[in-house]
Design an enzyme around this catalytic site. Structure first.
Site, PDB file in Angstrom:
ATOM      1  N   GLN A 137      24.848  35.488  40.558  1.00 61.62           N
ATOM      2  CA  GLN A 137      23.964  34.193  40.560  1.00 61.62           C
ATOM      3  C   GLN A 137      23.668  33.645  41.933  1.00 61.62           C
ATOM      4  OE1 GLN A 137      22.823  32.400  37.990  1.00 61.62           O
ATOM      5  NE2 GLN A 137      23.516  34.286  36.528  1.00 61.62           N
ATOM      6  N   CYS A 144      25.664  35.579  26.644  1.00 58.15           N
ATOM      7  CA  CYS A 144      26.346  36.465  25.990  1.00 58.15           C
ATOM      8  C   CYS A 144      27.112  35.786  24.959  1.00 58.15           C
ATOM      9  CB  CYS A 144      27.576  36.935  26.789  1.00 58.15           C
ATOM     10  SG  CYS A 144      26.663  37.543  28.419  1.00 58.15           S
ATOM     11  N   HIS A 162      17.498  41.260  38.484  1.00 59.05           N
ATOM     12  CA  HIS A 162      16.670  40.506  37.220  1.00 59.05           C
ATOM     13  C   HIS A 162      17.096  39.033  37.330  1.00 59.05           C
ATOM     14  CE1 HIS A 162      19.410  39.702  33.791  1.00 59.05           C
ATOM     15  NE2 HIS A 162      20.200  40.557  34.087  1.00 59.05           N
ATOM     16  N   THR A 175      19.740  60.429  38.309  1.00 57.85           N
ATOM     17  CA  THR A 175      18.598  60.256  38.983  1.00 57.85           C
ATOM     18  C   THR A 175      18.211  59.016  39.261  1.00 57.85           C
ATOM     19  OG1 THR A 175      17.666  62.387  38.127  1.00 57.85           O
ATOM     20  CG2 THR A 175      16.008  60.971  39.275  1.00 57.85           C
ATOM     21  N   SER A 234      22.699  41.537  40.856  1.00 61.95           N
ATOM     22  CA  SER A 234      21.618  42.327  39.829  1.00 61.95           C
ATOM     23  C   SER A 234      20.287  41.534  40.122  1.00 61.95           C
ATOM     24  CB  SER A 234      21.860  41.620  38.317  1.00 61.95           C
ATOM     25  OG  SER A 234      21.173  41.765  37.426  1.00 61.95           O
ATOM     26  N   SER A 237      26.262  44.213  35.821  1.00 62.93           N
ATOM     27  CA  SER A 237      27.768  44.360  35.088  1.00 62.93           C
ATOM     28  C   SER A 237      28.064  45.877  35.494  1.00 62.93           C
ATOM     29  CB  SER A 237      27.394  44.740  33.268  1.00 62.93           C
ATOM     30  OG  SER A 237      26.685  43.694  32.978  1.00 62.93           O
TER      31      SER A 237
HETATM   32  C1  PLP Z   1      23.737  38.286  34.354  1.00 63.29           C
HETATM   33  C2  PLP Z   1      25.110  38.400  35.356  1.00 63.29           C
HETATM   34  C3  PLP Z   1      26.153  39.551  35.214  1.00 63.29           C
HETATM   35  C4  PLP Z   1      25.436  40.807  34.420  1.00 63.29           C
HETATM   36  O1  PLP Z   1      24.342  41.289  35.120  1.00 63.29           O
HETATM   37  P1  PLP Z   1      23.424  42.439  34.528  1.00 63.29           P
HETATM   38  O2  PLP Z   1      22.293  42.847  35.511  1.00 63.29           O
HETATM   39  O3  PLP Z   1      22.630  41.821  33.302  1.00 63.29           O
HETATM   40  O4  PLP Z   1      24.443  43.481  33.927  1.00 63.29           O
HETATM   41  C5  PLP Z   1      27.220  39.559  35.839  1.00 63.29           C
HETATM   42  N1  PLP Z   1      27.767  38.451  36.627  1.00 63.29           N
HETATM   43  C6  PLP Z   1      26.917  37.215  36.272  1.00 63.29           C
HETATM   44  C7  PLP Z   1      27.548  36.189  37.239  1.00 63.29           C
HETATM   45  C8  PLP Z   1      25.722  37.094  35.873  1.00 63.29           C
HETATM   46  O5  PLP Z   1      25.165  35.961  35.818  1.00 63.29           O
END
Ligand code: PLP
Length: 395
Positions: free
Chosen positions: A179, A324, A201, A237, A199, A71
């Site tokens: 993704q 979301c 995770h 940091t 991202s 994000s």
């Molecule tokens: C999960 C996701 C995000 C947000 O990533 P975060 O690390 O959770 O802020 C943005 N774009 C897409 C396509 C996502 O799947």
């Protein structure tokens, strides 16, 4: 328990957890400190950055800015391009209707600040057409932002072609590749990408960690003011343990990408084949141009929420759209963007699997979804109207 919601988040890999723990225990210095332990942390940070550079085929370590996730990277990329645009008197942005909310809500804000936004059609198959991107670009376009792969329906965009169009028109091209990175081949040079968000995770790394790639020569502005970390582009940091774990997770994901994709695609296609047997159902998004682990269906005459609760009872963790949107009563903006009507969009199911999903789990999911859909339809008033001919079937 079957975890089939890998698009929402993934389980951290053991290697990432170990790297993160070791870093927290031993390498706790502040990378900005000049004494030994600070410099050791700095080394770990820069080593991680080099791994990220390799993983996405960037050219230079200066092109990577670590952020708190996808994000933040989306916000920073879009805000930066908009600022450059405003300075140059170019206040038009091209995007699509089915972007992640991190992109769509940023664009909404920019619209209030005077920018004009064109949202391209993604068509029934969930794919953007490069020629439509080309046609949408104007003299005053400062940015094209189009996601690499959609988080709900998994469709993979013709990013290389879209990037080429933007290059030819001299417009900055940003892609939300959250993704895609770690799941399919991503190469910022081959794909003509100027800015890219990722991202951790979503590829077995920690939550709250991500990065923004910015091609050399593009001026980026910071969202967070403060110290001179990340070469003045992101104060605060650095999250060294998280960043180290991000690099470990991504390196692993990229090294095993082809192998894992091949295994996952077979399971995905079996799941699709099985769910297609349910009457009055339809897959959402192109069947082949989709992420290896993504299955997304609509079933007419049911509520996605009830489907999810009953699947949860059977031990299947799935989603009806994005994390979301769940919890709100509005149908997914992605399903509406590909032309699903409200009633149909409400009956959606997303199963996102990976290479660890077993064949038995796939068969169990097929059986369970069939049972639950049939059960829900047995007392659904909408289904009764449909079968009695009072309402027309759409699927
Ligand atoms: C999960 C996701 C995000 C947000 O990533 P975060 O690390 O959770 O802020 C943005 N774009 C897409 C396509 C996502 O799947």
């Amino acid at each position: 328990m079957i975890y089939a919601d890998n698009a929402a988040t993934t389980k951290m890999s053991d290697a990432a957890i170990e790297a993160m723990t070791a870093c927290m225990k031993e390498n706790y210095g502040n990378p900005s400190s000049l004494y030994g332990i600070g410099q050791k942390a700095k080394e770990a940070l820069e080593g991680a950055r080099d791994e990220i550079v390799k993983a996405i085929h960037a050219e230079n370590f200066r092109e990577i800015i670590f952020t708190s996730g996808g994000s933040e990277a989306d916000n920073q990329a879009i805000r930066s391009a908009a600022e450059l645009g405003r300075t140059a008197g170019k206040m038009h942005i091209v995007s699509t209707a089915f972007e992640h909310h991190a992109v769509l809500h940023t664009l909404k804000k920019l619209e209030k600040e005077g920018f004009e936004i064109t949202l391209l059609d993604v068509h029934e198959n969930g794919l953007v057409r490069p020629e439509e991107v080309e046609a949408a670009i104007r003299e005053d376009t400062c940015l094209v932002t189009i996601m690499y792969a959609n988080n709900e329906i998994g469709t993979i965009q013709p990013i290389r072609e879209i990037g080429a169009v933007c290059r030819a028109k001299n417009v900055i091209f940003h892609t939300d590749a959250v993704q895609a990175v770690g799941h399919i081949s991503v190469d910022v040079v081959r794909d003509n990408i100027d800015m890219l968000s990722a991202s951790a995770h979503k590829f077995h790394g920690p939550k709250g960690c991500g990065f923004l790639y910015v091609k050399k020569g593009i001026k980026i502005s910071s969202l967070i003011e403060g110290g001179a970390q990340e070469r003045g582009k992101r104060a605060g940091t650095e999250n060294v343990p998280g960043i180290v774990a991000t690099a470990v997770a991504l390196k692993d994901a990229v090294a095993n990408l082809d192998k894992n994709a091949e295994i996952t695609v077979k399971k995905r296609d079996r799941l699709i084949e099985g769910l297609k047997e349910i009457p009055h159902s339809a897959i959402n998004g192109d069947e082949k141009m989709r992420l290896p682990g993504n299955v997304n269906f609509c079933f007419e005459g049911i509520e996605g929420e009830s489907l999810l609760l009953l699947l949860d009872d059977k031990g299947i963790q799935a989603s009806s759209g994005s994390a979301c949107t769940s919890g709100s009563l509005d149908p997914s903006h992605v399903l509406l963007a590909i032309g699903r009507v409200h009633d149909v969009a409400h009956g959606s199911l997303r199963l996102t699997i990976n290479e660890e999903t077993t064949d038995e789990e796939v068969e169990f999911m097929i059986r369970s979804v069939k049972e639950v859909v049939e059960y829900l339809r047995s007392f659904s008033p909408i289904w009764r109207d449909l079968t009695e001919g009072k309402k027309q079937f759409i699927l």
